[in-house]
Write a protein that holds these residues in place. Structure first.
Motif, mmCIF file in Angstrom:
data_model
loop_
_atom_site.group_PDB
_atom_site.id
_atom_site.type_symbol
_atom_site.label_atom_id
_atom_site.label_comp_id
_atom_site.label_asym_id
_atom_site.label_seq_id
_atom_site.Cartn_x
_atom_site.Cartn_y
_atom_site.Cartn_z
ATOM 1 N N ASP A 118 0.808 -1.225 0.000
ATOM 2 C CA ASP A 118 0.000 0.000 0.000
ATOM 3 C C ASP A 118 0.839 1.272 0.000
ATOM 4 N N ALA A 119 2.155 1.128 -0.029
ATOM 5 C CA ALA A 119 3.036 2.284 0.134
ATOM 6 C C ALA A 119 3.056 3.175 -1.109
ATOM 7 N N PHE A 120 3.444 4.405 -0.868
ATOM 8 C CA PHE A 120 3.829 5.345 -1.920
ATOM 9 C C PHE A 120 5.338 5.472 -1.815
ATOM 10 N N VAL A 121 6.043 5.198 -2.904
ATOM 11 C CA VAL A 121 7.511 5.226 -2.897
ATOM 12 C C VAL A 121 7.979 6.423 -3.713
ATOM 13 N N GLY A 122 8.530 7.411 -3.035
ATOM 14 C CA GLY A 122 8.990 8.615 -3.704
ATOM 15 C C GLY A 122 10.438 8.520 -4.143
ATOM 16 N N THR A 123 10.785 9.322 -5.135
ATOM 17 C CA THR A 123 12.168 9.450 -5.581
ATOM 18 C C THR A 123 12.518 10.925 -5.655
ATOM 19 N N THR A 124 13.759 11.236 -5.378
ATOM 20 C CA THR A 124 14.211 12.623 -5.295
ATOM 21 C C THR A 124 14.622 13.149 -6.669
ATOM 22 N N GLY A 125 14.303 14.409 -6.920
ATOM 23 C CA GLY A 125 14.631 15.038 -8.194
ATOM 24 C C GLY A 125 15.875 15.905 -8.123
ATOM 25 N N PHE A 126 16.778 15.714 -9.096
ATOM 26 C CA PHE A 126 18.000 16.504 -9.195
ATOM 27 C C PHE A 126 18.052 17.180 -10.559
ATOM 28 N N HIS A 127 18.876 18.224 -10.668
ATOM 29 C CA HIS A 127 19.125 18.893 -11.942
ATOM 30 C C HIS A 127 20.540 18.560 -12.400
ATOM 31 N N LEU A 188 3.968 3.221 -7.213
ATOM 32 C CA LEU A 188 2.807 2.841 -6.419
ATOM 33 C C LEU A 188 1.957 1.866 -7.219
ATOM 34 N N HIS A 189 1.130 1.115 -6.504
ATOM 35 C CA HIS A 189 0.235 0.213 -7.205
ATOM 36 C C HIS A 189 -0.804 1.004 -8.004
ATOM 37 N N LYS A 190 -1.165 0.457 -9.127
ATOM 38 C CA LYS A 190 -2.144 1.117 -9.993
ATOM 39 C C LYS A 190 -3.458 1.353 -9.251
ATOM 40 N N SER A 191 -3.849 0.408 -8.418
ATOM 41 C CA SER A 191 -5.083 0.568 -7.655
ATOM 42 C C SER A 191 -4.996 1.751 -6.694
ATOM 43 N N ARG A 192 -3.814 1.961 -6.125
ATOM 44 C CA ARG A 192 -3.622 3.105 -5.225
ATOM 45 C C ARG A 192 -3.681 4.410 -6.014
ATOM 46 N N TYR A 193 -3.069 4.436 -7.194
ATOM 47 C CA TYR A 193 -3.136 5.607 -8.070
ATOM 48 C C TYR A 193 -4.597 5.963 -8.342
ATOM 49 N N GLN A 194 -5.390 4.954 -8.644
ATOM 50 C CA GLN A 194 -6.797 5.184 -8.963
ATOM 51 C C GLN A 194 -7.579 5.641 -7.739
ATOM 52 N N GLU A 195 -7.242 5.098 -6.558
ATOM 53 C CA GLU A 195 -7.875 5.556 -5.316
ATOM 54 C C GLU A 195 -7.613 7.039 -5.077
ATOM 55 N N LEU A 196 -6.412 7.484 -5.422
ATOM 56 C CA LEU A 196 -6.052 8.893 -5.253
ATOM 57 C C LEU A 196 -6.729 9.788 -6.287
ATOM 58 N N GLY A 197 -7.288 9.193 -7.325
ATOM 59 C CA GLY A 197 -7.909 9.979 -8.384
ATOM 60 C C GLY A 197 -6.927 10.440 -9.432
ATOM 61 N N PHE A 216 1.584 14.545 -5.047
ATOM 62 C CA PHE A 216 2.521 14.107 -4.013
ATOM 63 C C PHE A 216 1.930 14.352 -2.627
ATOM 64 N N GLU A 217 1.386 15.545 -2.418
ATOM 65 C CA GLU A 217 0.833 15.888 -1.107
ATOM 66 C C GLU A 217 -0.311 14.946 -0.737
ATOM 67 N N ARG A 218 -1.203 14.673 -1.665
ATOM 68 C CA ARG A 218 -2.318 13.773 -1.385
ATOM 69 C C ARG A 218 -1.828 12.355 -1.107
ATOM 70 N N ALA A 219 -0.785 11.937 -1.805
ATOM 71 C CA ALA A 219 -0.262 10.583 -1.631
ATOM 72 C C ALA A 219 0.432 10.400 -0.290
ATOM 73 N N VAL A 220 1.269 11.358 0.111
ATOM 74 C CA VAL A 220 2.074 11.152 1.328
ATOM 75 C C VAL A 220 1.315 11.512 2.598
ATOM 76 N N ASN A 221 0.278 12.315 2.498
ATOM 77 C CA ASN A 221 -0.458 12.715 3.693
ATOM 78 C C ASN A 221 -1.600 11.767 4.039
ATOM 79 N N GLY A 222 -1.723 10.678 3.309
ATOM 80 C CA GLY A 222 -2.762 9.708 3.615
ATOM 81 C C GLY A 222 -2.349 8.764 4.732
ATOM 82 N N LYS A 223 -3.101 7.690 4.875
ATOM 83 C CA LYS A 223 -2.881 6.743 5.977
ATOM 84 C C LYS A 223 -1.830 5.690 5.638
ATOM 85 N N HIS A 224 -1.441 5.601 4.380
ATOM 86 C CA HIS A 224 -0.568 4.523 3.944
ATOM 87 C C HIS A 224 0.912 4.879 4.129
#
Length: 306
Positions: A118-127, A188-197, A216-224
């Motif tokens: 159920d996790a959201f896995v973020g990656t950091t952005g560089f220039h 993230l799982h496709k089902s989680r993406y769809q849950e987030l809208g 990003f804000e909606r994904a990380v501020n949830g319960k998962h």
């Protein structure tokens, strides 16, 4: 055989950048994965100069080049369409097609999702370049300089050397250690993406405004659970984009800065001011010697020593 992961890459006038991005998300560049493990959908979002046909013809069958019907100035609808068309259970929405990946991004992201589906896995952005690109362009940083920079590390021979020629993006000054406001290649799982809208198409400013930060804000501020990959990231190639080729602090004709236009739209859509998420991630992955410069700079930044 169904792929393990579908990578959705939005393309808009990135004929130079997209081929590198696609290569960086495919095995064998992506380590510990087989060719059939990765599906890529390149979502052509109305470019006046699309990726040349000979380049597309050289891509493997696992890469699909999709012309987005009725393309929008915002990448949101193109990303949502790509996710709908994808076949893997796990998706990686890449909102900016100019972002190359580090070699372990998919392997470690998939490993984190095996621990926590159920996790959201973020990656950091560089220039790419020694400083953020809106600043670097003022001193002559351009595509030719960048090509020479990539040649200097013999990319793609060792993709982790990208960390030697980059700087943290404006949305990730603390690298992996806090303060992130977006992720340019989350898993993230496709089902989680769809849950987030998915990505909200109400963010219709060219380039999407704060649409990626909103997702990003909606994904990380949830319960998962929320993970951030250490020692991995994406690397932005200069291409004249909306927010990376010039400062978003520049005042426009209406008296507002670009960033003010973005935050005004965010408040109109969400009914509250935008702010950086306060939630800190679970760090996951492997720190590498090539990351040392970035890590030291990040520690100085978050400790106020920079």
């Amino acid at each position: 055989m169904m792929p393990k992961v579908s990578v959705i890459i939005v393309a808009y006038n990135m004929a130079r950048e997209i081929p590198r991005t696609v290569q960086s998300f495919l095995p064998p560049y992506q380590e510990k994965l087989e060719p059939g493990d990765v599906e890529i959908l390149v979502m052509e979002n109305g470019s006046s100069e699309p990726v040349p046909e000979d380049v597309r013809a050289a891509w493997p069958a696992s890469v699909r080049y999709v012309t987005v019907p009725s393309p929008s100035p915002s990448p949101a609808a193109a990303l949502n369409l790509g996710v709908d068309m994808s076949t893997a259970d796990i998706v990686v929405p890449v909102i900016d097609g100019a972002r190359m990946a580090s070699p372990g991004l998919l392997h470690y992201g998939l490993a984190a999702l095996r621990l926590d589906p159920d996790a959201f896995v973020g990656t950091t952005g560089f220039h790419l370049g020694s400083e953020r690109q809106p600043i670097a362009v003022l001193s002559g940083y351009n595509q030719q300089v960048e090509d020479a920079l990539l040649a200097s590390i013999a990319w793609p021979r060792n993709g982790y050397r990208l960390f030697e020629i980059c700087s943290p993006g404006g949305s990730a000054g603390g690298a992996w250690f806090g303060g992130a406001s977006e992720s340019n290649a989350p898993l993230l799982h496709k089902s989680r993406y769809q849950e987030l809208g998915g990505y909200d198409t109400a963010f219709d400013i060219p380039g999407g405004g704060l649409v990626n930060l909103d997702f990003f804000e909606r994904a990380v501020n949830g319960k998962h659970p929320y993970y951030m990959l250490v020692g991995e990231g994406t690397f932005h190639q200069i291409h004249g984009g909306v927010t990376t080729s010039r400062s978003v602090r520049e005042v426009e004709a209406d008296g507002r800065t670009t960033f003010q236009r973005y935050t005004d739209q965010y408040e109109a859509v969400r009914g509250r001011p935008w702010k950086i998420p306060e939630r800190l991630p679970i760090l996951f992955g492997m720190h590498r010697p090539q990351c040392s410069k970035i890590t030291l700079a990040a520690i100085k930044s978050i400790s106020g020593l920079a």
